[in-house]
Design an enzyme around this catalytic site. Structure first.
Site, PDB file in Angstrom:
ATOM      1  CB  CYS A 136      -0.941   0.000   1.199  1.00 22.69           C
ATOM      2  SG  CYS A 136      -2.101  -1.366   1.150  1.00 22.69           S
ATOM      3  CG  HIS A 281      -3.210   3.406   1.651  1.00 26.13           C
ATOM      4  ND1 HIS A 281      -3.581   2.959   0.403  1.00 26.13           N
ATOM      5  CD2 HIS A 281      -3.371   2.354   2.495  1.00 26.13           C
ATOM      6  CE1 HIS A 281      -3.940   1.686   0.487  1.00 26.13           C
ATOM      7  NE2 HIS A 281      -3.831   1.313   1.751  1.00 26.13           N
ATOM      8  CG  ASN A 311      -6.565  -0.870   0.590  1.00 22.08           C
ATOM      9  OD1 ASN A 311      -5.839  -0.493  -0.316  1.00 22.08           O
ATOM     10  ND2 ASN A 311      -6.102  -1.235   1.772  1.00 22.08           N
TER      11      ASN A 311
HETATM   12  N1  ACO Z   1     -18.821  -9.063   7.808  1.00 20.16           N
HETATM   13  C1  ACO Z   1     -19.412  -9.347   8.988  1.00 20.16           C
HETATM   14  N2  ACO Z   1     -18.726  -9.688  10.089  1.00 20.16           N
HETATM   15  C2  ACO Z   1     -17.384  -9.713   9.999  1.00 20.16           C
HETATM   16  C3  ACO Z   1     -16.712  -9.422   8.796  1.00 20.16           C
HETATM   17  C4  ACO Z   1     -17.491  -9.086   7.686  1.00 20.16           C
HETATM   18  N3  ACO Z   1     -16.945  -8.771   6.493  1.00 20.16           N
HETATM   19  N4  ACO Z   1     -15.398  -9.535   9.025  1.00 20.16           N
HETATM   20  C5  ACO Z   1     -15.235  -9.871  10.315  1.00 20.16           C
HETATM   21  N5  ACO Z   1     -16.442  -9.992  10.893  1.00 20.16           N
HETATM   22  C6  ACO Z   1     -16.754 -10.319  12.293  1.00 20.16           C
HETATM   23  C7  ACO Z   1     -15.677 -11.163  12.923  1.00 20.16           C
HETATM   24  O1  ACO Z   1     -15.884 -12.527  12.651  1.00 20.16           O
HETATM   25  C8  ACO Z   1     -15.877 -10.826  14.386  1.00 20.16           C
HETATM   26  O2  ACO Z   1     -16.958 -11.572  14.876  1.00 20.16           O
HETATM   27  P1  ACO Z   1     -16.922 -12.199  16.372  1.00 20.16           P
HETATM   28  O3  ACO Z   1     -16.793 -11.020  17.293  1.00 20.16           O
HETATM   29  O4  ACO Z   1     -18.227 -12.908  16.469  1.00 20.16           O
HETATM   30  O5  ACO Z   1     -15.729 -13.092  16.388  1.00 20.16           O
HETATM   31  C9  ACO Z   1     -16.326  -9.380  14.368  1.00 20.16           C
HETATM   32  O6  ACO Z   1     -16.785  -9.117  13.033  1.00 20.16           O
HETATM   33  C10 ACO Z   1     -15.245  -8.393  14.743  1.00 20.16           C
HETATM   34  O7  ACO Z   1     -14.105  -8.666  13.968  1.00 20.16           O
HETATM   35  P2  ACO Z   1     -12.803  -7.794  14.124  1.00 20.16           P
HETATM   36  O8  ACO Z   1     -11.775  -8.308  13.173  1.00 20.16           O
HETATM   37  O9  ACO Z   1     -12.417  -7.721  15.551  1.00 20.16           O
HETATM   38  O10 ACO Z   1     -13.352  -6.369  13.634  1.00 20.16           O
HETATM   39  P3  ACO Z   1     -12.655  -4.947  13.721  1.00 20.16           P
HETATM   40  O11 ACO Z   1     -13.570  -4.038  14.419  1.00 20.16           O
HETATM   41  O12 ACO Z   1     -11.247  -5.013  14.159  1.00 20.16           O
HETATM   42  O13 ACO Z   1     -12.642  -4.512  12.190  1.00 20.16           O
HETATM   43  C11 ACO Z   1     -11.207  -4.413  10.247  1.00 20.16           C
HETATM   44  C12 ACO Z   1     -11.941  -5.316  11.236  1.00 20.16           C
HETATM   45  C13 ACO Z   1     -12.233  -3.643   9.424  1.00 20.16           C
HETATM   46  C14 ACO Z   1     -10.381  -5.329   9.325  1.00 20.16           C
HETATM   47  C15 ACO Z   1     -10.303  -3.425  11.010  1.00 20.16           C
HETATM   48  O14 ACO Z   1      -9.515  -4.089  11.961  1.00 20.16           O
HETATM   49  C16 ACO Z   1      -9.405  -2.673  10.045  1.00 20.16           C
HETATM   50  O15 ACO Z   1      -9.847  -1.927   9.214  1.00 20.16           O
HETATM   51  N6  ACO Z   1      -8.092  -2.860  10.152  1.00 20.16           N
HETATM   52  C17 ACO Z   1      -7.157  -2.277   9.176  1.00 20.16           C
HETATM   53  C18 ACO Z   1      -6.877  -3.322   8.185  1.00 20.16           C
HETATM   54  C19 ACO Z   1      -6.583  -2.777   6.816  1.00 20.16           C
HETATM   55  O16 ACO Z   1      -7.004  -1.719   6.410  1.00 20.16           O
HETATM   56  N7  ACO Z   1      -5.878  -3.582   6.034  1.00 20.16           N
HETATM   57  C20 ACO Z   1      -5.649  -3.256   4.661  1.00 20.16           C
HETATM   58  C21 ACO Z   1      -4.251  -3.355   4.259  1.00 20.16           C
HETATM   59  S1  ACO Z   1      -3.178  -2.390   5.223  1.00 20.16           S
HETATM   60  C22 ACO Z   1      -3.565  -0.846   4.879  1.00 20.16           C
HETATM   61  O17 ACO Z   1      -3.961  -0.589   3.779  1.00 20.16           O
HETATM   62  C23 ACO Z   1      -3.381   0.164   5.916  1.00 20.16           C
END
Ligand code: ACO
Length: 354
Positions: A136, A281, A311
């Site tokens: 990224c 980004h 993204n």
């Molecule tokens: N739809 C529905 N539920 C989902 C989904 C989905 N797509 N994905 C995960 N869940 C559920 C999980 O199973 C979990 O359920 P549980 O509590 O019953 O176990 C719940 O949602 C919470 O999951 P978390 O992973 O803890 O959710 P979080 O609030 O951390 O959000 C996310 C996840 C959106 C990935 C966040 O952590 C994030 O945006 N992180 C940055 C990651 C990123 O942007 N990566 C891209 C590359 S790096 C970059 O570009 C910077």
């Protein structure tokens, strides 16, 4: 041209003003983007990945993304952006001295995509063409590499391409939903040229910390998988798919991007008031919001288009720059700051006077 030895201090490379006197400045002479026509909404993913529009929007701010038609290679998606950027720069493909591509989804495992683009553009000369892999952060890494070639006088016309077909890397089943809903496909291209004008790339800063490797990666095909780099067993274990610890990535992104913005400001003796727009980004709306808050900056100054494209990895920044320009968010003479964070971890910033 005189290139004397340079002093190196942290953060980033500081070159003495005496040396700079004899170096060219680099400007963005042409810029363009291309995204596929196929719009994939959150609703389209609901059954496919057992998710909801509400979950995706609340967690990421994404409403829809673009996916290429099945089988379209990355270079075909990038090509219209490359052609338009070259035309905007007022040159022909044969005027290019180098093509550098940033991507994690190249057409082939090797060679890189740059020679493929060279061929598809119809470049008839034997120029430098290679890829970099900085996920990224790739577009700002490209700006840093390209502007060095311009500053030293080595090249006069460089095509930089940030382009990713993330839709071919995703697990589009419920098992992949935590990562699969976040990404989309897109391409951006710029042409760098030397300039005497005040409009130029003022600085670039690039960083990495390999402690982040395990937090976000796709391992296969890779030489760690002996003897085939990828085979049925490797695929069965999902090593070919992106895996991330979303919370750790989030926590690091909201520290490193503000830090990199501050390095850019300090390096150029600027304050946020001098900056017309920050183009970060586009990974997650909440990352942008938290970063702005940490900077004490209004969201009016933070460009956002993640709701439309998700993204697109190496392409988010050039796409956002093009759209912000079209919307009149910055114009000639304005200062913009770019910043990115991604796999590696890698992160970066650039200051540009447009
Ligand atoms: N739809 C529905 N539920 C989902 C989904 C989905 N797509 N994905 C995960 N869940 C559920 C999980 O199973 C979990 O359920 P549980 O509590 O019953 O176990 C719940 O949602 C919470 O999951 P978390 O992973 O803890 O959710 P979080 O609030 O951390 O959000 C996310 C996840 C959106 C990935 C966040 O952590 C994030 O945006 N992180 C940055 C990651 C990123 O942007 N990566 C891209 C590359 S790096 C970059 O570009 C910077």
């Amino acid at each position: 041209m005189i290139i004397a030895s340079s002093r190196c201090t942290k953060p980033g490379l500081q070159i003495s003003s005496q040396v700079l006197l004899y170096m060219n400045k680099a400007k963005i002479a042409g810029i363009a983007y291309n995204v596929p026509d196929r719009v994939v909404t959150n609703h389209d993913l609901e059954d496919m990945m057992d998710t909801t529009d509400e979950w995706i929007q609340t967690r990421s701010g994404i409403k829809e993304r673009r996916w290429v038609e099945d089988g379209m290679p990355n270079s075909d998606m990038a090509l219209p952006a490359c052609k338009e950027a070259i035309e905007n720069a007022g040159i022909k493909p044969d005027d290019l001295d180098a093509i550098i591509v940033g991507t994690v989804s190249s057409d082939y495992n090797f060679p890189g995509m740059a020679p493929i683009i060279q061929q598809k553009l119809g470049v008839t000369t034997n120029i430098s063409a290679f890829d970099i892999s900085a996920a990224c952060s790739a577009f700002i890494y490209l700006l840093e590499i390209g502007s060095q070639f311009i500053q030293t006088g080595k090249y006069k016309n460089i095509l930089l391409v940030g382009s990713d077909v993330m839709s071919c890397l995703l697990d589009k089943t419920p098992a992949g939903r935590a990562t699969g809903v976040l990404f989309g496909d897109g391409a951006g291209a710029v042409v760098l040229q030397p300039t005497d004008d005040e409009s130029c790339i003022l600085s670039t800063h690039t960083y990495a910390n390999g402690k982040g490797v395990e937090m976000l990666h796709a391992k296969a095909p890779g030489s760690m998988f002996y003897p085939n780099r990828i085979d049925a067993e490797v695929i069965a274990q999902g090593h070919h798919l992106p895996v991330q610890n979303g919370r750790e990535v989030f926590k690091n992104a909201v520290v490193r991007m503000p830090e990199a913005i501050n390095f850019a400001l300090e390096h150029n003796n600027l304050s946020l008031e001098d900056v017309s727009l920050v183009i970060a980004h586009q990974a997650n709306y909440r990352i942008l919001q938290t970063s702005a808050k940490r900077m004490g900056m209004s969201m009016d100054k933070m460009y956002v288009n993640i709701h439309k494209y998700g993204n697109t990895t190496a392409a988010t920044i050039p796409i956002a720059m093009c759209e912000a320009l079209e919307e009149g968010k910055f114009t000639k003479g304005d200062i913009i700051i770019l910043t990115a964070f991604g796999a590696g971890y890698t992160w970066a910033s650039a200051a540009i006077r447009w």
